[in-house]
Design a protein around this motif. Structure first.
Motif, PDB file in Angstrom:
ATOM      1  N   SER A  46      -1.868  -3.653 -12.093  1.00 16.91           N
ATOM      2  CA  SER A  46      -2.198  -3.026 -10.816  1.00 16.91           C
ATOM      3  C   SER A  46      -2.467  -4.081  -9.747  1.00 16.91           C
ATOM      4  O   SER A  46      -2.925  -3.773  -8.663  1.00 16.91           O
ATOM      5  N   GLU A  47      -2.128  -5.329 -10.058  1.00 17.13           N
ATOM      6  CA  GLU A  47      -2.163  -6.373  -9.016  1.00 17.13           C
ATOM      7  C   GLU A  47      -1.118  -7.439  -9.320  1.00 17.13           C
ATOM      8  O   GLU A  47      -1.212  -8.155 -10.325  1.00 17.13           O
ATOM      9  N   GLN A  48      -0.139  -7.527  -8.441  1.00 17.50           N
ATOM     10  CA  GLN A  48       0.966  -8.458  -8.617  1.00 17.50           C
ATOM     11  C   GLN A  48       0.958  -9.431  -7.446  1.00 17.50           C
ATOM     12  O   GLN A  48       0.929  -9.014  -6.293  1.00 17.50           O
ATOM     13  N   THR A  49       0.972 -10.743  -7.759  1.00 15.11           N
ATOM     14  CA  THR A  49       0.763 -11.736  -6.691  1.00 15.11           C
ATOM     15  C   THR A  49       2.060 -12.394  -6.206  1.00 15.11           C
ATOM     16  O   THR A  49       2.079 -12.990  -5.138  1.00 15.11           O
ATOM     17  N   ALA A  50       3.116 -12.334  -6.985  1.00 13.18           N
ATOM     18  CA  ALA A  50       4.384 -12.953  -6.559  1.00 13.18           C
ATOM     19  C   ALA A  50       5.530 -11.983  -6.847  1.00 13.18           C
ATOM     20  O   ALA A  50       6.573 -12.377  -7.373  1.00 13.18           O
ATOM     21  N   GLY A  51       5.319 -10.738  -6.493  1.00  7.59           N
ATOM     22  CA  GLY A  51       6.323  -9.704  -6.774  1.00  7.59           C
ATOM     23  C   GLY A  51       7.575  -9.911  -5.948  1.00  7.59           C
ATOM     24  O   GLY A  51       7.521 -10.440  -4.837  1.00  7.59           O
ATOM     25  N   ARG A  52       8.690  -9.497  -6.511  1.00  2.00           N
ATOM     26  CA  ARG A  52       9.936  -9.638  -5.762  1.00  2.00           C
ATOM     27  C   ARG A  52      10.594  -8.282  -5.559  1.00  2.00           C
ATOM     28  O   ARG A  52      10.515  -7.405  -6.410  1.00  2.00           O
ATOM     29  N   GLY A  53      11.229  -8.154  -4.403  1.00  2.00           N
ATOM     30  CA  GLY A  53      11.931  -6.922  -4.070  1.00  2.00           C
ATOM     31  C   GLY A  53      13.427  -7.144  -4.026  1.00  2.00           C
ATOM     32  O   GLY A  53      13.918  -8.224  -4.372  1.00  2.00           O
ATOM     33  N   TRP A 119      19.358   6.025  -1.490  1.00  2.00           N
ATOM     34  CA  TRP A 119      20.273   5.063  -2.114  1.00  2.00           C
ATOM     35  C   TRP A 119      19.927   3.636  -1.691  1.00  2.00           C
ATOM     36  O   TRP A 119      19.643   3.413  -0.524  1.00  2.00           O
ATOM     37  N   PRO A 120      19.950   2.614  -2.588  1.00  2.00           N
ATOM     38  CA  PRO A 120      20.264   2.857  -3.996  1.00  2.00           C
ATOM     39  C   PRO A 120      19.036   3.265  -4.821  1.00  2.00           C
ATOM     40  O   PRO A 120      19.175   4.029  -5.747  1.00  2.00           O
ATOM     41  N   ASN A 121      17.865   2.750  -4.465  1.00  2.00           N
ATOM     42  CA  ASN A 121      16.777   2.841  -5.442  1.00  2.00           C
ATOM     43  C   ASN A 121      15.389   3.062  -4.859  1.00  2.00           C
ATOM     44  O   ASN A 121      14.413   2.647  -5.473  1.00  2.00           O
ATOM     45  N   GLY A 126       8.831  12.057   2.829  1.00  2.00           N
ATOM     46  CA  GLY A 126       9.295  12.260   4.199  1.00  2.00           C
ATOM     47  C   GLY A 126      10.242  11.129   4.556  1.00  2.00           C
ATOM     48  O   GLY A 126      11.175  10.838   3.815  1.00  2.00           O
ATOM     49  N   ARG A 127       9.956  10.442   5.679  1.00  2.00           N
ATOM     50  CA  ARG A 127      10.826   9.330   6.089  1.00  2.00           C
ATOM     51  C   ARG A 127      10.251   7.982   5.679  1.00  2.00           C
ATOM     52  O   ARG A 127      10.770   6.934   6.051  1.00  2.00           O
ATOM     53  N   HIS A 128       9.148   8.011   4.935  1.00  2.00           N
ATOM     54  CA  HIS A 128       8.446   6.772   4.598  1.00  2.00           C
ATOM     55  C   HIS A 128       8.736   6.318   3.173  1.00  2.00           C
ATOM     56  O   HIS A 128       8.802   7.141   2.258  1.00  2.00           O
ATOM     57  N   LYS A 129       8.833   5.013   3.002  1.00  2.41           N
ATOM     58  CA  LYS A 129       9.087   4.465   1.666  1.00  2.41           C
ATOM     59  C   LYS A 129       7.792   4.417   0.866  1.00  2.41           C
ATOM     60  O   LYS A 129       6.801   3.820   1.296  1.00  2.41           O
ATOM     61  N   LEU A 130       7.830   5.050  -0.293  1.00  2.00           N
ATOM     62  CA  LEU A 130       6.654   5.097  -1.160  1.00  2.00           C
ATOM     63  C   LEU A 130       6.808   4.138  -2.337  1.00  2.00           C
ATOM     64  O   LEU A 130       5.818   3.638  -2.865  1.00  2.00           O
ATOM     65  N   ALA A 131       8.040   3.896  -2.753  1.00  2.00           N
ATOM     66  CA  ALA A 131       8.267   3.086  -3.954  1.00  2.00           C
ATOM     67  C   ALA A 131       9.644   2.448  -3.894  1.00  2.00           C
ATOM     68  O   ALA A 131      10.552   2.953  -3.224  1.00  2.00           O
ATOM     69  N   GLY A 132       9.768   1.318  -4.587  1.00  2.00           N
ATOM     70  CA  GLY A 132      11.052   0.636  -4.651  1.00  2.00           C
ATOM     71  C   GLY A 132      11.352   0.214  -6.084  1.00  2.00           C
ATOM     72  O   GLY A 132      10.428   0.058  -6.897  1.00  2.00           O
ATOM     73  N   ILE A 133      12.622   0.047  -6.358  1.00  2.00           N
ATOM     74  CA  ILE A 133      13.065  -0.293  -7.713  1.00  2.00           C
ATOM     75  C   ILE A 133      13.977  -1.513  -7.638  1.00  2.00           C
ATOM     76  O   ILE A 133      14.878  -1.571  -6.797  1.00  2.00           O
ATOM     77  N   LEU A 134      13.717  -2.480  -8.492  1.00  2.00           N
ATOM     78  CA  LEU A 134      14.550  -3.687  -8.560  1.00  2.00           C
ATOM     79  C   LEU A 134      15.075  -3.836  -9.972  1.00  2.00           C
ATOM     80  O   LEU A 134      14.295  -4.010 -10.920  1.00  2.00           O
ATOM     81  N   LEU A 145      22.859  -7.844 -23.239  1.00  2.00           N
ATOM     82  CA  LEU A 145      22.380  -7.846 -21.863  1.00  2.00           C
ATOM     83  C   LEU A 145      20.898  -7.464 -21.826  1.00  2.00           C
ATOM     84  O   LEU A 145      20.514  -6.400 -22.318  1.00  2.00           O
ATOM     85  N   ALA A 146      20.088  -8.358 -21.250  1.00  3.37           N
ATOM     86  CA  ALA A 146      18.673  -8.021 -21.020  1.00  3.37           C
ATOM     87  C   ALA A 146      18.596  -7.351 -19.654  1.00  3.37           C
ATOM     88  O   ALA A 146      18.984  -7.935 -18.643  1.00  3.37           O
ATOM     89  N   VAL A 147      18.112  -6.119 -19.639  1.00  5.03           N
ATOM     90  CA  VAL A 147      17.996  -5.366 -18.387  1.00  5.03           C
ATOM     91  C   VAL A 147      16.519  -5.116 -18.118  1.00  5.03           C
ATOM     92  O   VAL A 147      15.800  -4.619 -18.987  1.00  5.03           O
ATOM     93  N   VAL A 148      16.092  -5.486 -16.919  1.00  5.11           N
ATOM     94  CA  VAL A 148      14.704  -5.239 -16.506  1.00  5.11           C
ATOM     95  C   VAL A 148      14.735  -4.338 -15.271  1.00  5.11           C
ATOM     96  O   VAL A 148      15.370  -4.670 -14.275  1.00  5.11           O
ATOM     97  N   VAL A 149      14.082  -3.196 -15.392  1.00  7.04           N
ATOM     98  CA  VAL A 149      13.990  -2.280 -14.251  1.00  7.04           C
ATOM     99  C   VAL A 149      12.547  -2.325 -13.757  1.00  7.04           C
ATOM    100  O   VAL A 149      11.629  -1.864 -14.441  1.00  7.04           O
ATOM    101  N   GLY A 150      12.360  -2.926 -12.594  1.00  4.99           N
ATOM    102  CA  GLY A 150      11.021  -3.067 -12.015  1.00  4.99           C
ATOM    103  C   GLY A 150      10.767  -1.955 -11.013  1.00  4.99           C
ATOM    104  O   GLY A 150      11.601  -1.686 -10.141  1.00  4.99           O
ATOM    105  N   ILE A 151       9.630  -1.323 -11.148  1.00  2.00           N
ATOM    106  CA  ILE A 151       9.311  -0.165 -10.312  1.00  2.00           C
ATOM    107  C   ILE A 151       7.962  -0.424  -9.644  1.00  2.00           C
ATOM    108  O   ILE A 151       6.942  -0.576 -10.318  1.00  2.00           O
ATOM    109  N   GLY A 152       7.964  -0.499  -8.324  1.00  2.00           N
ATOM    110  CA  GLY A 152       6.733  -0.747  -7.578  1.00  2.00           C
ATOM    111  C   GLY A 152       6.376   0.484  -6.761  1.00  2.00           C
ATOM    112  O   GLY A 152       7.197   0.979  -5.983  1.00  2.00           O
ATOM    113  N   THR A 153       5.155   0.971  -6.925  1.00  2.00           N
ATOM    114  CA  THR A 153       4.730   2.174  -6.194  1.00  2.00           C
ATOM    115  C   THR A 153       3.474   1.874  -5.394  1.00  2.00           C
ATOM    116  O   THR A 153       2.507   1.298  -5.912  1.00  2.00           O
ATOM    117  N   ASN A 154       3.489   2.282  -4.133  1.00  2.00           N
ATOM    118  CA  ASN A 154       2.315   2.124  -3.271  1.00  2.00           C
ATOM    119  C   ASN A 154       1.324   3.239  -3.600  1.00  2.00           C
ATOM    120  O   ASN A 154       1.478   4.356  -3.129  1.00  2.00           O
TER     121      ASN A 154
END
Ligand code: BTN
Length: 270
Positions: A46-53, A119-121, A126-134, A145-154
């Motif tokens: 619940s705390e990420q200091t160098a997260g990437r988008g 699209w894509p993720n 509404g019109r506001h971004k709540l979460a993103g996926i990398l 293949l190593a697949v990592v699906v990162g999901i960040g939610t505000n």
């Protein structure tokens, strides 16, 4: 409250590693894959200091937000793996719906919270971004293949001044903890991962995704590098490409880019 998997995820054999604080759950998951971990395994904090988008942008996750990554080592091509992002969007939307309904019942509220998939993720409220996926993928020395699906939610906080305005569950009046959302997400992931079925079920994922798609049939501008494609958001194809229909009827498939709807689209995605 500690992070725990939901019952469906546990019985399906998922595992998880929780961190009080970490740089990036995606980076941790991929490092573990290089060290021989093959999952399916969640990395959560619940705390990420160098997260990437996406597109090399940073992704801030101040304490109280949810940063989670699922690692799977699988035998599919990178193009097929990319379609797993749509299953992730569906899983997150399902989990958000579940915790929102529960929170509204607890507070005796009656608000019907609606989320949509951009699209894509991205997940929008509404019109506001709540979460993103990398989604990140790497071929291991084994050839798998190593697949990592990162999901960040505000959950408790949203960044200011982002190209798409952002919001958080707290700002929407949904009082829920990152731990509750994670448990719901882990169960919903197990459900949609099964439907996706190593890409064989992408037809069904695509159908479900389009039912929840933001901006379908509306004016859209997509910026990919220096190029901007404008037209109408027609559909996504069987590889997950966004199809833009131009005024002359031509349909342009786009595999990566930033999407702008409404007035931002007509202003040329500035
Ligand atoms: C985006 O740009 O919209 C995607 C953001 C993805 C952020 C998540 S948070 C958990 C995981 N770990 C990271 O470093 N990034 C992803």
């Amino acid at each position: 409250m500690p992070f725990a998997l939901g019952p469906r995820a546990i019985s399906a054999g998922y595992r998880h590693a929780a961190f009080d604080q970490i740089g990036s759950t995606n980076a941790e998951a991929m490092a573990r894959a290089r060290d021989g971990e093959y999952g399916p395994m969640w990395f959560v904090t619940s705390e990420q200091t160098a997260g990437r988008g996406r597109r090399h942008r940073p992704w801030a996750a101040p304490r109280g937000n949810l940063a989670s990554s699922i690692l799977e080592v699988i035998d599919v091509s990178p193009a097929v793996a990319a379609t797993l992002g749509f299953a992730a969007g569906l899983a997150l939307e399902t989990a958000l719906q579940k915790v929102s309904v529960e929170a509204s019942l607890r507070s005796a509220g009656s608000d019907d919270m609606k989320y949509s998939l951009k699209w894509p993720n991205d997940v929008l409220a509404g019109r506001h971004k709540l979460a993103g996926i990398l989604l990140e993928a790497e071929t291991l020395p084994s050839g798998r293949l190593a697949v990592v699906v990162g999901i960040g939610t505000n959950v408790v906080a949203a960044p200011e001044g982002t190209p798409t305005p952002a919001t958080s569950l707290a700002r929407l009046g949904v009082q829920v903890g990152a731990e509750d959302l994670f448990a719901a997400l882990s169960d919903a992931w197990a459900e949609f991962r099964d439907i996706w079925n190593d890409g064989r079920g992408f037809g069904e994922i695509r159908r479900l995704w389009l039912e929840r798609a933001a901006g379908l049939g509306q004016p859209v501008a997509v910026r990919a590098g220096a190029t901007i494609v404008e037209g109408t958001f027609d559909t996504i194809d069987d590889q997950g490409c966004l199809i833009v229909r131009k005024a002359d009827g031509h349909r342009i498939p786009i595999s990566a880019g930033d999407v702008y709807f409404g007035s931002a689209a007509s202003a040329g995605a500035v």
